[in-house]
Motif scaffolding. Structure first.
Motif, PDB file in Angstrom:
ATOM      1  N   ALA A 116     -85.668  86.419 103.197  1.00 47.01           N
ATOM      2  CA  ALA A 116     -84.557  85.547 102.796  1.00 47.01           C
ATOM      3  C   ALA A 116     -84.497  85.426 101.277  1.00 47.01           C
ATOM      4  CB  ALA A 116     -84.704  84.173 103.436  1.00 47.01           C
ATOM      5  N   GLY A 117     -85.652  85.282 100.640  1.00 46.19           N
ATOM      6  CA  GLY A 117     -85.683  85.191  99.179  1.00 46.19           C
ATOM      7  C   GLY A 117     -85.168  86.448  98.516  1.00 46.19           C
ATOM      8  N   ILE A 118     -85.592  87.587  99.021  1.00 52.19           N
ATOM      9  CA  ILE A 118     -85.123  88.863  98.462  1.00 52.19           C
ATOM     10  C   ILE A 118     -83.616  89.010  98.665  1.00 52.19           C
ATOM     11  CG2 ILE A 118     -85.239  91.372  98.775  1.00 52.19           C
ATOM     12  CD1 ILE A 118     -88.279  90.944  99.304  1.00 52.19           C
ATOM     13  N   LEU A 119     -83.126  88.618  99.842  1.00 50.73           N
ATOM     14  CA  LEU A 119     -81.696  88.701 100.125  1.00 50.73           C
ATOM     15  C   LEU A 119     -80.888  87.804  99.190  1.00 50.73           C
ATOM     16  CD1 LEU A 119     -79.470  89.846 101.979  1.00 50.73           C
ATOM     17  CD2 LEU A 119     -79.818  87.845 103.433  1.00 50.73           C
ATOM     18  N   PHE A 120     -81.340  86.552  98.993  1.00 52.32           N
ATOM     19  CA  PHE A 120     -80.638  85.650  98.074  1.00 52.32           C
ATOM     20  C   PHE A 120     -80.648  86.191  96.647  1.00 52.32           C
ATOM     21  CE2 PHE A 120     -81.214  82.063 101.180  1.00 52.32           C
ATOM     22  CZ  PHE A 120     -79.869  81.732 101.284  1.00 52.32           C
ATOM     23  N   ILE A 121     -81.779  86.706  96.205  1.00 53.56           N
ATOM     24  CA  ILE A 121     -81.858  87.254  94.845  1.00 53.56           C
ATOM     25  C   ILE A 121     -80.945  88.478  94.715  1.00 53.56           C
ATOM     26  CG2 ILE A 121     -83.395  88.364  93.153  1.00 53.56           C
ATOM     27  CD1 ILE A 121     -83.869  85.336  93.398  1.00 53.56           C
ATOM     28  N   TRP A 122     -80.938  89.343  95.721  1.00 53.33           N
ATOM     29  CA  TRP A 122     -80.082  90.531  95.704  1.00 53.33           C
ATOM     30  C   TRP A 122     -78.605  90.128  95.622  1.00 53.33           C
ATOM     31  CZ3 TRP A 122     -80.024  95.407  94.622  1.00 53.33           C
ATOM     32  CH2 TRP A 122     -78.986  96.213  95.073  1.00 53.33           C
TER      33      TRP A 122
ATOM     34  N   SER B 145     -77.440  80.520  94.585  1.00 48.03           N
ATOM     35  CA  SER B 145     -78.085  81.584  95.347  1.00 48.03           C
ATOM     36  C   SER B 145     -79.420  81.965  94.726  1.00 48.03           C
ATOM     37  CB  SER B 145     -77.152  82.799  95.413  1.00 48.03           C
ATOM     38  OG  SER B 145     -77.705  83.832  96.156  1.00 48.03           O
ATOM     39  N   SER B 146     -79.483  81.986  93.409  1.00 53.42           N
ATOM     40  CA  SER B 146     -80.733  82.307  92.717  1.00 53.42           C
ATOM     41  C   SER B 146     -81.805  81.260  92.998  1.00 53.42           C
ATOM     42  CB  SER B 146     -80.512  82.391  91.207  1.00 53.42           C
ATOM     43  OG  SER B 146     -79.605  83.397  90.896  1.00 53.42           O
ATOM     44  N   VAL B 147     -81.428  79.995  92.961  1.00 52.17           N
ATOM     45  CA  VAL B 147     -82.378  78.916  93.222  1.00 52.17           C
ATOM     46  C   VAL B 147     -82.912  79.015  94.655  1.00 52.17           C
ATOM     47  CG1 VAL B 147     -82.595  76.400  93.486  1.00 52.17           C
ATOM     48  CG2 VAL B 147     -81.490  77.353  91.473  1.00 52.17           C
ATOM     49  N   TYR B 148     -82.020  79.244  95.623  1.00 53.79           N
ATOM     50  CA  TYR B 148     -82.469  79.401  97.011  1.00 53.79           C
ATOM     51  C   TYR B 148     -83.423  80.589  97.136  1.00 53.79           C
ATOM     52  CZ  TYR B 148     -78.908  76.087  98.602  1.00 53.79           C
ATOM     53  OH  TYR B 148     -78.141  74.973  98.812  1.00 53.79           O
TER      54      TYR B 148
ATOM     55  N   VAL C 135     -85.401  81.919  94.835  1.00 55.40           N
ATOM     56  CA  VAL C 135     -86.692  81.605  94.224  1.00 55.40           C
ATOM     57  C   VAL C 135     -87.489  80.661  95.116  1.00 55.40           C
ATOM     58  CG1 VAL C 135     -87.771  80.413  92.264  1.00 55.40           C
ATOM     59  CG2 VAL C 135     -85.954  82.083  91.863  1.00 55.40           C
ATOM     60  N   LEU C 136     -86.836  79.648  95.686  1.00 52.34           N
ATOM     61  CA  LEU C 136     -87.539  78.725  96.580  1.00 52.34           C
ATOM     62  C   LEU C 136     -88.104  79.447  97.802  1.00 52.34           C
ATOM     63  CD1 LEU C 136     -85.237  75.563  96.513  1.00 52.34           C
ATOM     64  CD2 LEU C 136     -87.515  75.822  95.515  1.00 52.34           C
ATOM     65  N   CYS C 137     -87.325  80.351  98.376  1.00 44.87           N
ATOM     66  CA  CYS C 137     -87.819  81.117  99.527  1.00 44.87           C
ATOM     67  C   CYS C 137     -89.009  81.990  99.143  1.00 44.87           C
ATOM     68  CB  CYS C 137     -86.706  81.986 100.116  1.00 44.87           C
ATOM     69  SG  CYS C 137     -85.489  81.045 101.053  1.00 44.87           S
ATOM     70  N   LEU C 138     -88.946  82.614  97.971  1.00 45.09           N
ATOM     71  CA  LEU C 138     -90.064  83.455  97.525  1.00 45.09           C
ATOM     72  C   LEU C 138     -91.313  82.616  97.235  1.00 45.09           C
ATOM     73  CD1 LEU C 138     -88.248  86.093  95.291  1.00 45.09           C
ATOM     74  CD2 LEU C 138     -89.198  86.391  97.589  1.00 45.09           C
ATOM     75  N   VAL C 139     -91.124  81.407  96.716  1.00 44.81           N
ATOM     76  CA  VAL C 139     -92.270  80.519  96.482  1.00 44.81           C
ATOM     77  C   VAL C 139     -92.920  80.142  97.811  1.00 44.81           C
ATOM     78  CG1 VAL C 139     -92.904  78.175  95.733  1.00 44.81           C
ATOM     79  CG2 VAL C 139     -91.535  79.636  94.248  1.00 44.81           C
ATOM     80  N   LEU C 140     -92.097  79.821  98.813  1.00 42.88           N
ATOM     81  CA  LEU C 140     -92.649  79.501 100.135  1.00 42.88           C
ATOM     82  C   LEU C 140     -93.381  80.699 100.732  1.00 42.88           C
ATOM     83  CD1 LEU C 140     -89.797  77.360 101.690  1.00 42.88           C
ATOM     84  CD2 LEU C 140     -92.110  76.613 101.151  1.00 42.88           C
ATOM     85  N   ALA C 141     -92.806  81.884 100.589  1.00 47.92           N
ATOM     86  CA  ALA C 141     -93.470  83.083 101.108  1.00 47.92           C
ATOM     87  C   ALA C 141     -94.780  83.334 100.367  1.00 47.92           C
ATOM     88  CB  ALA C 141     -92.548  84.293 100.985  1.00 47.92           C
TER      89      ALA C 141
END
Length: 183
Positions: free
Chosen positions: A19-25, A133-136, A138-144
């Motif tokens: 999800a984090g990669i998708l939001f960043i993409w 979208s960037s904030v979401y 980053v938050l997903c990547l932090v959780l991962a």
């Protein structure tokens, strides 16, 4: 029991990581379009069709419409998604409003990418949704990444023993008990 913990952490890592990669993409694509669109040519698109759909928030059903526009570049016709409205209590009301709106609006300005005209924006510049979208992402990547040390511990140290909330201690290459979070 430990197998369920491993599977749960793997699922969490994969879910939040992807999800984090998708939001960043998506953020990068929106940022690219926003920056580039300042130089894109504009064209007038004509209303061609609309779509009415039913949605529900669990307690109330409502209807939305979307108007689609067509524009021609180099002899090819491309579609652009235009106006949306979502406040109708019946399909007939949404359909009537969509018909009225699509017949009243003669054209819509579209800014398109000259190398691939199917890529378009309705407004030039960077949209604020890029930042959300960037904030979401980053938050997903932090959780991962919070699960990552535990998963690395599986490969470096091996299977954790049946202790309460095992945490990897990489300096001593062993699993140590830690306080379990109250979830």
């Amino acid at each position: 029991m430990i197998i369920f913990a491993i599977i749960g952490r793997l699922v969490m890592f994969c879910m939040f990581g992807s999800a984090g990669i998708l939001f960043i993409w998506c953020s990068l694509q929106m940022l690219w379009r926003g920056v580039r669109s300042k130089k894109w040519p504009e064209i007038q698109a004509e209303a061609t069709d609309f779509l009415v759909r039913s949605l529900s928030d669990g307690t109330w059903d409502y209807y939305c419409y979307t108007i689609f526009y067509g524009y021609t570049v180099g002899g090819d016709i491309y579609l652009a998604r235009g106006d949306d409205s979502c406040h109708f209590s019946s399909y007939a009301d949404a359909e009537a409003a969509a018909m009225k709106e699509s017949s009243l609006r003669k054209s819509l300005t579209v800014f398109y990418y000259p190398k691939k005209p199917k890529i378009y924006v309705l407004q030039r510049g960077i949209d604020t949704s890029v930042f959300c979208s960037s904030v979401y992402g980053v938050l997903c990547l932090v959780l991962a990444s919070s699960v990552l040390p535990w998963l690395i511990g599986l490969f470096v140290i091996g299977m954790p023993p049946a202790i309460s909330c095992p945490t990897p201690d990489f300096s001593e290459r062993r699993w140590i008990p830690s306080e379990c979070p109250n979830i």
